[in-house]
Scaffold this active site. Structure first.
Site, PDB file in Angstrom:
ATOM      1  N   ASP A   1       2.348 -11.418   2.953  1.00  0.00           N
ATOM      2  CA  ASP A   1       3.150 -10.391   3.031  1.00  0.00           C
ATOM      3  C   ASP A   1       4.624 -11.074   2.713  1.00  0.00           C
ATOM      4  O   ASP A   1       5.040 -12.054   3.342  1.00  0.00           O
ATOM      5  CB  ASP A   1       3.307  -9.706   4.510  1.00  0.00           C
ATOM      6  CG  ASP A   1       2.277  -8.849   4.688  1.00  0.00           C
ATOM      7  OD1 ASP A   1       1.338  -9.196   4.063  1.00  0.00           O
ATOM      8  OD2 ASP A   1       2.497  -8.160   5.663  1.00  0.00           O
TER       9      ASP A   1
ATOM     10  N   LYS B   1       4.399  -2.147   0.451  1.00  0.00           N
ATOM     11  CA  LYS B   1       4.062  -1.621   1.863  1.00  0.00           C
ATOM     12  C   LYS B   1       5.493  -1.061   2.535  1.00  0.00           C
ATOM     13  O   LYS B   1       6.666  -1.782   2.023  1.00  0.00           O
ATOM     14  CB  LYS B   1       3.592  -3.032   2.748  1.00  0.00           C
ATOM     15  CG  LYS B   1       3.568  -2.966   4.186  1.00  0.00           C
ATOM     16  CD  LYS B   1       2.898  -4.490   4.666  1.00  0.00           C
ATOM     17  CE  LYS B   1       2.971  -4.580   6.155  1.00  0.00           C
ATOM     18  NZ  LYS B   1       2.478  -5.716   6.505  1.00  0.00           N
TER      19      LYS B   1
ATOM     20  N   LYS C   1       0.112   0.277   1.233  1.00  0.00           N
ATOM     21  CA  LYS C   1      -0.260   0.021   2.713  1.00  0.00           C
ATOM     22  C   LYS C   1       0.783   0.660   3.582  1.00  0.00           C
ATOM     23  O   LYS C   1       2.258   0.469   3.441  1.00  0.00           O
ATOM     24  CB  LYS C   1      -0.477  -1.511   3.129  1.00  0.00           C
ATOM     25  CG  LYS C   1      -0.534  -1.577   4.537  1.00  0.00           C
ATOM     26  CD  LYS C   1      -0.631  -2.935   4.968  1.00  0.00           C
ATOM     27  CE  LYS C   1      -0.980  -3.157   6.300  1.00  0.00           C
ATOM     28  NZ  LYS C   1      -1.163  -4.328   7.033  1.00  0.00           N
TER      29      LYS C   1
END
Length: 199
Positions: free
Chosen positions: A2, A67, A106
């Site tokens: 991430d 995300k 996400k």
């Protein structure tokens, strides 16, 4: 892996810097067979045009996921508390509409109930962060899975074909394909022998 974008550069509109940074991380991740998720921190980056631009950049450089948040993007709320909204349905729909076909979305932050989880899935997310997994599973147990599968367009059953035989619907096929892809990616990373999926 991430990564959080450089929020200051995004708010300034320095898209060249943002592109270079996301591309460098994405290339390094892919070189080592890792998936990269690019976190926008949508509590800070709130303009639709900026979110669309970030989605376009992630598509261009080949990121695997976009995300919404890290869960640490605290913003002062109207009541004086510091908190975050994270994944909102309008932002998720915008992200899903703005990425290319190879980039997934996400949802992260604010998904605390089964209904919220189902809503983010309906908004086009293939993954979701969830801190209340146990309560979600307990709620799911209370619901009839056959009805839920049909409502979500995942699968259905019919007495004509055979009791208990699942007939996969389009959304279910997407889930199966994603699970197969995840299994194959995991095999490659860890050098495991391939799993064989039979339909």
């Amino acid at each position: 892996i991430d990564m959080v974008i450089n929020i200051g550069k995004a708010l300034q509109g320095d898209w060249e810097y943002i592109t270079r940074e996301i591309k460098a991380v994405t290339d390094a991740c892919h070189k080592h067979h890792a998936i990269v998720k690019v976190i926008f921190e949508t509590d800070y980056v709130t303009k639709e045009a900026d979110i669309v631009k970030l989605c376009q950049i992630c598509t261009e450089v080949g990121a695997d996921y976009v995300k919404t948040s890290s869960g640490f993007g605290f913003v002062k709320q109207g009541n004086g508390d510091y908190n975050y909204q994270g994944a909102t349905i309008p932002v998720l729909k915008l992200m899903n509409k703005s990425v290319g076909p190879k980039v997934k979305v996400k949802a992260a932050g604010g998904v605390r109930t089964l209904d919220q989880l189902l809503a983010v899935r309906e908004a086009g997310c293939t993954r979701s962060g969830a801190t209340a997994t146990i309560s979600m599973l307990e709620e799911a147990k209370k619901r009839d899975h056959r009805k839920l599968g049909k409502e979500l367009g995942i699968y259905t059953t019919t007495e004509d074909v055979g009791q208990g035989l699942i007939l996969w619907m389009p959304n279910g096929t997407v889930i199966i394909e994603e699970l197969e892809k995840l299994a194959k990616e995991t095999e490659q990373v860890f050098g495991a022998p391939p799993l064989i999926f039979e339909s």
